[in-house]
Design an enzyme around this catalytic site. Structure first.
Site, PDB file in Angstrom:
ATOM      1  CG  ASN A 291      30.237  -5.889   1.817  1.00 32.41           C
ATOM      2  OD1 ASN A 291      30.365  -6.636   0.603  1.00 32.41           O
ATOM      3  ND2 ASN A 291      30.258  -6.621   3.354  1.00 32.41           N
ATOM      4  CD  GLU A 292      28.941 -10.044   2.207  1.00 33.86           C
ATOM      5  OE1 GLU A 292      28.718 -10.199   3.604  1.00 33.86           O
ATOM      6  OE2 GLU A 292      29.887 -10.845   1.738  1.00 33.86           O
ATOM      7  CG  ASN A 293      23.432  -3.434   2.247  1.00 37.07           C
ATOM      8  OD1 ASN A 293      24.325  -3.486   0.984  1.00 37.07           O
ATOM      9  ND2 ASN A 293      23.464  -3.427   2.689  1.00 37.07           N
TER      10      ASN A 293
ATOM     11  NE  ARG B 181      32.199  -8.868  -2.326  1.00 39.79           N
ATOM     12  CZ  ARG B 181      31.584 -10.294  -1.660  1.00 39.79           C
ATOM     13  NH1 ARG B 181      30.617  -9.669  -0.519  1.00 39.79           N
ATOM     14  NH2 ARG B 181      31.591 -11.488  -1.635  1.00 39.79           N
TER      15      ARG B 181
ATOM     16  NE  ARG C  53      28.052 -10.840   6.120  1.00 39.94           N
ATOM     17  CZ  ARG C  53      29.282 -11.592   6.356  1.00 39.94           C
ATOM     18  NH1 ARG C  53      29.042 -12.073   7.294  1.00 39.94           N
ATOM     19  NH2 ARG C  53      29.736 -12.029   5.949  1.00 39.94           N
TER      20      ARG C  53
END
Length: 819
Positions: free
Chosen positions: A424-426, A463, A388
């Site tokens: 993850n969730e970039n 992801r 994030r």
């Protein structure tokens, strides 16, 4: 090896605990801790008699591993601590090796760490999850030369360590991440003595063709050689899983390279590593010089895997459905400081649930976890904590690359690892003023290239970052059908659509929250409010409990009943998806998070199939019924003491079992035999409509598979009385054993009828000699918690005295209980 300022600042990344000849000792005991900063290092190491007036600030005695945030991460009344903290101890240091090196080996400490020998800074590390080592040899020798200082510490060497988990936008992971960024020496710390020449790392690559006919084992090493010794002898011994020696050699190296190729061995028909047969070979390497030896031991496994393009996952030439979950390093009462015994128990619980795959979220995890995955046969996706927030500058990016390098090098030999996760969730912004998708793509490409350079044998993956899905080898989109978006019956359709959009697809993260102990007679009621989504992704704000479109995460009852249905549907569908590589349920265990203060258990992500203290939720058994071979049967509702409905109204009883057939008995009367059929939803056909009698009901199931039989029994009350508006609280003692009391809260209407759908937030207090067992982040270990079916429980220690307990909720009179 890299030097920082001077020779005293040598820091190397290594794996010394795999060695045998080197002497290694865990430094668990005799530590003191201070949860604040100091004016200077002198305040930590000055020799002061305990209890003297100069003993300020006051230090707390602790053992390692230790986490700053063992309890405050789930304290409902405070923000968890983010800042500096100090540890100190005095060590007896006597290295037995001539010109040997003395090292402090950190298996992980959060998040910025500095190490001091007396008043000399000897090393530092940035990053809370990779291993690192500080060479304290020269600093110890310098300290011992000063007889005055040495005498004051009675021959011991003062060590001080400063950890800091302060918020820092130029570090990963982001503070927006849905987990706590813990501080402390929360993994094991080791004192290591080595000869003057030893191993930094041994790389052992075991490869085999898909047919398993021929394997190749390539061994190389990186030495720790600060004195630049040139003439050495290296010995290699390789044994198979039965202990048979299959390769042995002695080699002379003059000169010795820092990175040295050692062996290339052909192994015919190796015993293949798999989840059902996790065969491990042992590689032992020794290096000798001047009559001293250093040893290094590793376990490796031969396996061949493939994510087929536009197809399933193959292991050793055969299709295997990856049945996975996720793990955070987090536990009740200790935060990230899980002991080896705790970790082992958790991993065995996963294996017993039928897991053959795990994503280690969202950071490099303990070597203990990886070793257990190897020996238990659990394949691994491990990733760096680029999670994030967007993309920072040069310092930020250098840390990400360093952590990726360390993770791959430190866990390279583990046969369990099949995927290196890059992020993850970039696609989640907000840490920086600008959010540049193209820059994120460029950096993701750099990480992908670095990963393949360091290890061309494993896949890369991310992801939920659609604009980068073409960069990595394997991609997982966001599919939360039936929770953050849509309804769970959309799952297969959505997954097929996502599968068609990439070359290699896997489904990471699905499921939903459940408040342990909360059950429902109509769990799918919220689905009537929810529209089919067609995507199932979680979007901005969907994790919030407020506003936005209808969704089960906001409008559902958060019951175990609903989550069991959602999981049941997903698992039965996955059995009919021959193209599916696999999936991983999010997560295995509830964990603490700063971004969910309004959850039924404040600051806890409650999507686990077990609670933070290892208590199993009902969902655990749904997975077992699909994923395990050992015969099991579980009547739904072990934590559901009271069911409700009209007199004579049929209620569904579900049994989760992998048996071929099961017979249910209610109050001794058979309700008939049911055959298991995984496509007969719910409970694979093992369900009965039962007429409960008012009051107590005994349920028993007898399940069979072949000649095997297994049983399960529960007792439930049945309440036909209807309840009105909540009007009063009661507080009672329900258990008293060896100085530990459990108390129960109930919420009743004006006629003293239990309000079985009540979800009020209650707060429990205690005054007197006792102490609540709270701040555990569990449904039965939180002083502020939502009721589950009109009740809640918590325990306390009496400490041999008397106390008064209280419970309150908004709009209702507070009640008290003398204990």
């Amino acid at each position: 090896m890299r030097k920082i300022r001077s020779i005293l600042f040598i820091v190397v990344s290594c794996s010394f605990l795999n060695t045998q000849a080197q002497q290694s000792k865990r430094l668990n005991n005799n530590w003191e801790f201070l949860r604040e900063d100091l004016g200077g290092i002198w305040e930590a190491v000055r020799p002061v008699k305990p209890g003297s007036s100069e003993s300020v600030p006051v230090w707390e005695k602790v053992n390692l591993p230790h986490c700053f945030n063992a309890t405050d991460a789930v304290d409902p009344d405070v923000n968890y601590y983010e800042g500096p903290g100090w540890y100190r101890t005095n060590l007896k240091i006597d290295n037995p090796y001539n010109k040997g090196r003395t090292l402090l080996h950190f298996e992980g400490a959060g998040q910025k760490t500095q190490v001091y020998v007396y008043d000399k800074k000897v090393g530092q590390h940035i990053g809370g999850y990779d291993e690192w080592t500080v060479d304290i040899t020269d600093a110890v020798a310098e300290f011992k030369k000063d007889s005055v200082f040495n005498g004051r510490f009675e021959g011991k060497v003062p060590i001080a360590i400063r950890c800091d988990n302060s918020r820092d936008l130029e570090m990963i992971p982001s503070d927006l991440s849905d987990f706590n960024i813990y501080g402390g020496i929360y993994r094991y710390l080791n004192l290591v003595y080595t000869p003057q020449l030893s191993f930094d790392k041994v790389f052992a690559l075991a490869e085999v063709d898909a047919a398993g006919k021929q394997g190749v084992l390539k061994i190389s090493s990186r030495f720790y050689n600060p004195n630049n010794i040139k003439n050495v002898k290296v010995g290699i011994k390789i044994t198979d899983p039965n202990g048979k020696i299959i390769g042995e050699s002695q080699k002379q190296f003059t000169p010795l390279n820092l990175n040295q190729e050692l062996e290339n061995l052909t192994v015919k028909k190796p015993m293949l590593w798999s989840p059902s047969s996790p065969f491990l070979y042992t590689v032992e390497v020794s290096v000798s010089q001047n009559g001293e030896q250093a040893f290094y031991t590793e376990k490796v496994g031969f396996r061949n895997f493939e994510f087929v393009k536009k197809g399933p996952f193959m292991l050793n030439g055969k299709r295997l459905l990856l049945r996975g979950t996720h793990r955070h390093e987090d536990h009740a009462g200790v935060g990230a400081a899980m002991t080896e015994d705790m970790i082992r128990k958790e991993m065995l619980m996963m294996k017993d649930m039928g897991v053959n795959f795990i994503r280690l979220a969202h950071y490099q995890q303990s070597r203990i976890v990886l070793n257990l995955c190897d020996s238990l046969g659990i394949m691994v996706w491990e990733e760096i904590p680029w999670c994030r927030g967007g993309l920072g500058g040069d310092i930020y990016q250098a840390q990400a690359k360093r952590m990726l390098t360390n993770m791959i090098e430190q866990h390279y030999n583990h046969p369990a690892v099949i995927i290196w996760g890059l992020g993850n969730e970039n696609d989640w912004p907000n840490d920086f003023a600008t959010f540049d998708e193209e820059k994120i793509r460029m950096f993701m490409s750099e990480l992908n290239d670095l990963s393949h350079k360091l290890d061309p044998t494993r896949m890369t993956a991310i992801r939920r970052c659609d604009f980068c899905k073409d960069i990595v080898d394997v991609y997982s989109p966001s599919i939360w059908a039936g929770w953050y978006r849509g309804i769970y019956t959309e799952y297969k359709e959505i997954a097929q659509k996502e599968f068609d959009s990439v070359d290699r697809f896997i489904h990471m993260e699905w499921g939903g929250d459940s408040h342990a102990g909360r059950h429902s007679e109509n769990p799918d009621a919220a689905l009537s409010k929810v529209k089919a989504s067609g995507t199932g992704d979680e979007r901005a704000g969907d994790a919030s409990l407020f506003g936005g479109s209808a969704r089960v995460s906001k409008d559902g009852d958060w019951s175990e009943s609903y989550i069991c249905n959602l999981i049941d549907w997903h698992l039965k569908e996955q059995e009919t998806m021959p193209w599916l590589t696999g999936s991983a349920y999010w997560p295995f265990k509830d964990f603490s998070t700063p971004v969910r203060p309004d959850n039924p258990v404040p600051y806890v992500n409650q999507k686990g199939v077990i609670e933070r203290d290892f208590t199993k939720k009902e969902a655990y058994y749904v997975f077992q019924s699909y994923w395990t071979d050992k015969l099991m049967a579980h009547i739904y509702g072990h934590s559901w003491p009271v069911r409700w409905g009209d007199a004579g109204e049929a209620r569904m009883v579900k049994v989760y079992s992998n048996a071929t057939e099961a017979e249910l008995f209610v109050n001794g009367i058979s309700q008939g035999v049911r055959k298991r059929n995984s496509q007969d939803f719910p409970a694979a056909g093992l369900r009965w409509m039962v007429n409960y009698k008012e009051g107590e009901n005994d349920l028993k199931v007898v399940a069979k598979k072949g000649k095997e039989t297994v049983t399960d029994e529960i007792t439930q009350q049945y309440q036909t009385a209807k309840w009105g508006k909540p009007a009063k609280l009661t507080l009672s003692k329900i258990k008293d054993t060896d100085g530990k009391i459990t108390i129960e809260v109930k919420l009743l209407d004006a006629n003293n009828v239990l309000c079985l759908d009540a979800k009020n937030v209650i707060e429990i207090g205690l005054t007197g000699d006792g102490k609540l067992i709270d701040d555990q982040g569990t449904s039965s270990g939180s002083r502020k918690v939502e009721l589950y079916n009109g009740r809640a429980v918590i325990s306390l220690l009496t400490n041999g005295g008397k106390s008064v307990a209280s419970v309150k909720t908004e709009g209702i009179k507070t009640v008290f209980l003398n204990l």
